[in-house]
Design an enzyme around this catalytic site. Structure first.
Site, PDB file in Angstrom:
ATOM      1  N   CYS A  26      51.255 -34.159  44.841  1.00  0.00           N
ATOM      2  CA  CYS A  26      50.983 -35.398  43.805  1.00  0.00           C
ATOM      3  C   CYS A  26      50.633 -36.367  44.513  1.00  0.00           C
ATOM      4  O   CYS A  26      50.483 -36.004  46.415  1.00  0.00           O
ATOM      5  CB  CYS A  26      52.264 -35.770  42.890  1.00  0.00           C
ATOM      6  N   ASP A 496      79.050 -12.975  57.237  1.00  0.00           N
ATOM      7  CA  ASP A 496      79.270 -13.254  55.398  1.00  0.00           C
ATOM      8  C   ASP A 496      80.250 -11.695  55.832  1.00  0.00           C
ATOM      9  O   ASP A 496      80.022 -10.974  56.068  1.00  0.00           O
ATOM     10  CB  ASP A 496      78.224 -12.686  55.139  1.00  0.00           C
ATOM     11  N   ASP A 697      72.830 -10.727  55.225  1.00  0.00           N
ATOM     12  CA  ASP A 697      72.407 -10.282  54.155  1.00  0.00           C
ATOM     13  C   ASP A 697      71.366 -11.064  52.641  1.00  0.00           C
ATOM     14  O   ASP A 697      70.432 -10.042  52.244  1.00  0.00           O
ATOM     15  CB  ASP A 697      72.652  -8.973  53.864  1.00  0.00           C
ATOM     16  N   ASP A 701      72.990 -16.884  52.596  1.00  0.00           N
ATOM     17  CA  ASP A 701      73.335 -16.870  54.145  1.00  0.00           C
ATOM     18  C   ASP A 701      71.655 -17.381  55.253  1.00  0.00           C
ATOM     19  O   ASP A 701      71.928 -17.645  56.065  1.00  0.00           O
ATOM     20  CB  ASP A 701      73.382 -15.540  54.699  1.00  0.00           C
TER      21      ASP A 701
END
Length: 808
Positions: A26, A496, A697, A701
């Site tokens: 903008c 994870d 994955d 993450d």
């Protein structure tokens, strides 16, 4: 980018620069960029155009692009830039690498340069508007030859500077061997002396025909006011040849004076032999890339209007149906629409066994169809296929410089001038000490030809190429050299859970409801999750389909990162997510809290369904079970064997996380973590001095993968995760994490070994030559084979195998 000098005799010179700006949206963005650029010292005016996303900067003096880039990034935007690969012919040593990097960095618009001696290539980061032709011209002017690399062809060129080829080495050696006969005879007690004119006849073609490459490259280096290995060889062998020629013509007709034609000819022959062997060895370091490139079929069999036709792969488009017969290589990335078979993906994923594939399964181009006829709907072709991205990733890693290379760059910048000075000091020292002039010259020659800048230039890239190549063979893609170097020092690995340690395909294990029956609760959850690819959403869809439940129209479906989803279904304002989301909404879980405790105690993941409008109340609790991957425990055990601490950060509930942690013997478990929480925890670990790798994955993450010193992504996950990671595992196998660290450690050790040998050759050899303890021929042999030994040491990495394959 354009730079211009304003016309007019009385007007001050103006320097103009056009920059591409990324991230503007903008008019306020325009104002911020203009303000940031105008604040840079020396900038007279900055004009930003939102339409074409560019900025025109005017200054009274030449503009420093990195300073402008820093100002733009500080304002929250970035420069539009591209990466260009050049093939550079004529480089022979680390000094050449430094020279090419310096001339390229002087070109306006160039942001960074990395030159790789092993691949004879240059990776240039530059502004989109920079003049590529100017880059090539600058390299050519510096005494080398550059061409833009055509990566689409998949052709890897190595060993272009191997002299005239193997035949030249053979002829040069054959001409030099008779000159060695007197020395060999003397070792046996005989005294043999070839006629001086015969020595001249044998040595001259070796010196000026086969050795012409050293004169050409050395002369170009002098014109560029620099030095390289070729200059050292040319000066050294010319000195020995010239001294012999002088003594031959100044003889008084009596006894034949001692000549040094054998020194000049043998040194040239040995260096040519060394460069030829080096070129052959370097080709082996690129074998992994060539193996991947060989997987790309040239044609595909496409079914159109009911007819099969073989067409060039470039003519295949997404959506086309490709027919893959038994035994054929799959030409494109796609999804099976008909048929079933076993597919060999070993050269892509490192998985040695063929895997079963059926309708609905995804296929990767380059894999081999075993026994069934398959119809495959194309999803990606050309540069967008998984195989092409793998090749790019490996090429990027092999083109990059490891941080340890900075020391070599600093040494190589002054190496040749220092060697020339030492050779001069050796000559003057021996002469002033009362030695014969010919002995002083020969000792100086030995100093020149023992110096090994080529070994310095090859030490790091050869090891990186061998390490990344063998890792790719077994499904470990190392994205950049920095990740490879840092990974060797890891002491903490953070995982994870879902999709990383578990299969990521949970199934609904339990459902309890209040205020509505279980069928109604499942229908509402299905309506919210329908169309989502999240593993828990798929579990709900599968459970609903098994019961014959159809979804209702859902509106205003919104993701609540790390918490769940919101939607309006059948006039109800619903929330589906974690216990944390329920607590934030003030929902009382008391009615089903006992069921939650039982579910979590079993290691299940729990989600809640609540209604906000028209009434605020709890509706249901649903539990999901996710099977732990078969190799997860072995992978954790291997990390412990490497003395690495293992942690788990997951958004799941504490009960489920703790159950997985106990089964896998994970050192620390943190549950109910939002993406920001994971990132904060990793930053905390880093602040404590730990070297951290994050393994994940999913999209959630990605911030943690980027925050860790080394991000390791599962290729079975999302592209976002892989982009944020430094290492990608082509199989979703947690055991590969330990293998990635192992190959990193071995590669880093090879880099250190190579640098040790490259430095020791010079630190020991140059003083020995200066003190007259090294025959020029021995010095030439040492110099010639120093680079060969460095590459050969790196190639030992090709014998590496993942732990589960050792002994096979």
């Amino acid at each position: 980018m354009t730079m211009s000098l304003s016309p007019g005799a009385t007007a001050p010179s103006e320097h103009q620069l056009t920059l591409g700006i990324a991230g503007m949206s903008c008019a306020s963005c325009v104002a911020r960029v203009e303000k940031a650029l105008s604040a840079v010292p020396g900038v007279r005016q900055a004009s930003v155009n939102l339409a074409n996303e560019s900025a025109r900067v005017t200054a009274d003096r030449p503009l420093d692009v990195p300073v402008l880039q820093k100002a733009i990034e500080k304002a929250g935007y970035s420069l539009q830039q591209q990466e260009l690969d050049l093939d550079v012919q004529g480089m022979t040593c680390a000094s050449c690498v430094g020279r090419v990097e310096r001339v390229l960095r002087k070109i306006p618009g160039v942001l960074d340069v990395s030159v790789n001696l092993a691949t004879e290539s240059a990776r240039v980061s530059l502004l989109d508007s920079a003049d590529v032709g100017r880059l090539i011209a600058a390299v050519d002017k510096a005494g080398y030859h550059a061409t833009q690399k055509q990566t689409a062809s998949g052709h890897v060129q190595t060993g272009r500077h191997s002299g005239h080829g193997g035949w030249a080495v053979v002829l040069s050696v054959l001409l030099s061997l008779p000159l060695l006969l007197p020395m060999l005879a003397e070792i046996g007690g005989a005294h043999l002396m070839l006629n001086g004119w015969l020595q001249l006849a044998l040595a001259t073609p070796v010196q000026f025909w086969f050795g012409a490459r050293f004169y050409r490259a050395g002369w170009k280096a002098l014109l560029a006011r620099t030095g390289n290995m070729d200059l050292l060889v040319a000066l050294g062998t010319s000195a020995a040849y010239g001294l012999s020629l002088f003594q031959l013509f100044s003889g008084d007709g009596g006894a034949m004076p001692h000549l040094y034609f054998e020194a000049s000819a043998v040194v040239v022959s040995l260096v040519l032999l060394g460069k030829w062997l080096e070129a052959r060895a370097k080709r082996q370091t690129t074998s992994a890339i060539r193996a991947l490139q060989s997987l790309r079929p040239e044609t595909a069999r496409v079914r159109r209007d009911g007819k099969d036709a073989e067409v060039a792969i470039a003519q295949v488009r997404p959506g086309d149906i490709v027919v893959v017969r038994p035994g054929e290589r799959i030409a494109v990335d796609g999804e099976i629409v008909e048929g079933e078979s076993h597919v060999d993906e070993s050269l892509i994923t490192g998985e040695s066994l063929a895997v079963a594939r059926q309708a609905g399964d995804k296929l990767t181009g380059g894999a081999i169809n075993a026994e069934g006829l398959l119809l495959v709907r194309t999803t990606a072709t050309g540069a967008e296929t998984t195989l092409s991205r793998i090749i790019r990733m490996v090429e990027d890693a092999q083109a990059a410089k490891a941080p340890i290379q900075r020391l070599v760059d600093q040494v190589s910048a002054v190496f040749v001038p220092v060697v020339l000075a030492l050779a001069l000091v050796t000559f003057v020292g021996w002469w002033l000490a009362g030695g014969e002039v010919q002995h002083a010259i020969i000792n100086a020659v030995a100093v020149l030809v023992i110096a090994c800048p080529c070994a310095l230039g090859l030490a790091t890239p050869a090891a990186i190429m061998a390490g990344t190549g063998v890792a790719a063979k077994y499904g470990i893609l190392i994205k950049d050299a920095e990740a490879l170097e840092v990974a060797h020092a890891l002491d903490t690995v953070v995982f994870d859970k879902t999709g990383t340690l578990t299969k990521g395909k949970p199934a609904m294990q339990g459902l309890e409801s209040v205020h509505v029956d279980q069928g109604r609760a499942l229908q509402l959850m299905l309506s919210i999750q329908n169309g989502s690819e999240h593993p828990l959403a798929r579990a709900i869809v599968d459970a609903a389909q098994a019961r014959g439940i159809q979804p209702l129209p859902a509106a205003k479906v919104t993701a609540l990162p790390g918490r769940g989803l919101s939607a309006v279904v059948d006039g109800l304002d619903l929330r589906l997510g974690s216990a944390r989301l329920m607590q934030e909404l003030g929902i009382d879980l008391g009615a089903l809290s006992s069921q939650e405790l039982q579910m979590e105690a079993q290691g299940l993941t729990v989600s809640w369904l609540a209604e906000l409008e028209p009434a605020t109340q709890l509706l249901a609790v649903v539990a999901f079970g996710d099977e732990i991957k078969a190799t997860a425990r072995a992978g954790i055990d291997r990390l412990h064997a490497l003395k690495i601490k293992v942690m788990m950060l997951t958004g799941d509930n504490q009960g489920s996380a703790s159950a997985v942690g106990r089964l896998l013997d994970i050192d620390q478990v943190y549950a109910q973590m939002l993406p920001a929480d994971k990132t904060a925890r990793i930053e905390e670990l880093k602040s404590q001095g730990q070297v951290v790798a994050m393994v994940g994955d999913g999209i959630n993450d990605a911030p943690a993968l980027a925050a860790a010193q080394v991000g390791i992504a599962m290729a079975s996950g999302t592209d976002v995760a892989m982009q944020a990671a430094g290492i990608t595992l082509m199989r979703g196998d947690p055991a590969l994490v330990a293998d990635a660290i192992d190959i990193s450690r071995r590669t880093y050790n090879k880099i250190r070994q190579n640098l040790f040998w490259a430095f020791i050759y010079n630190l020991v050899g140059i003083p020995l030559a200066a003190f007259g303890l090294l025959n020029p021929m021995i010095a030439g042999a040492a110099m010639a084979f120093s680079s060969v030994s460095v590459i050969s040491n790196a190639l030992l990495l090709r014998r590496w195998k993942p732990l589960n394959l050792k002994g096979k």
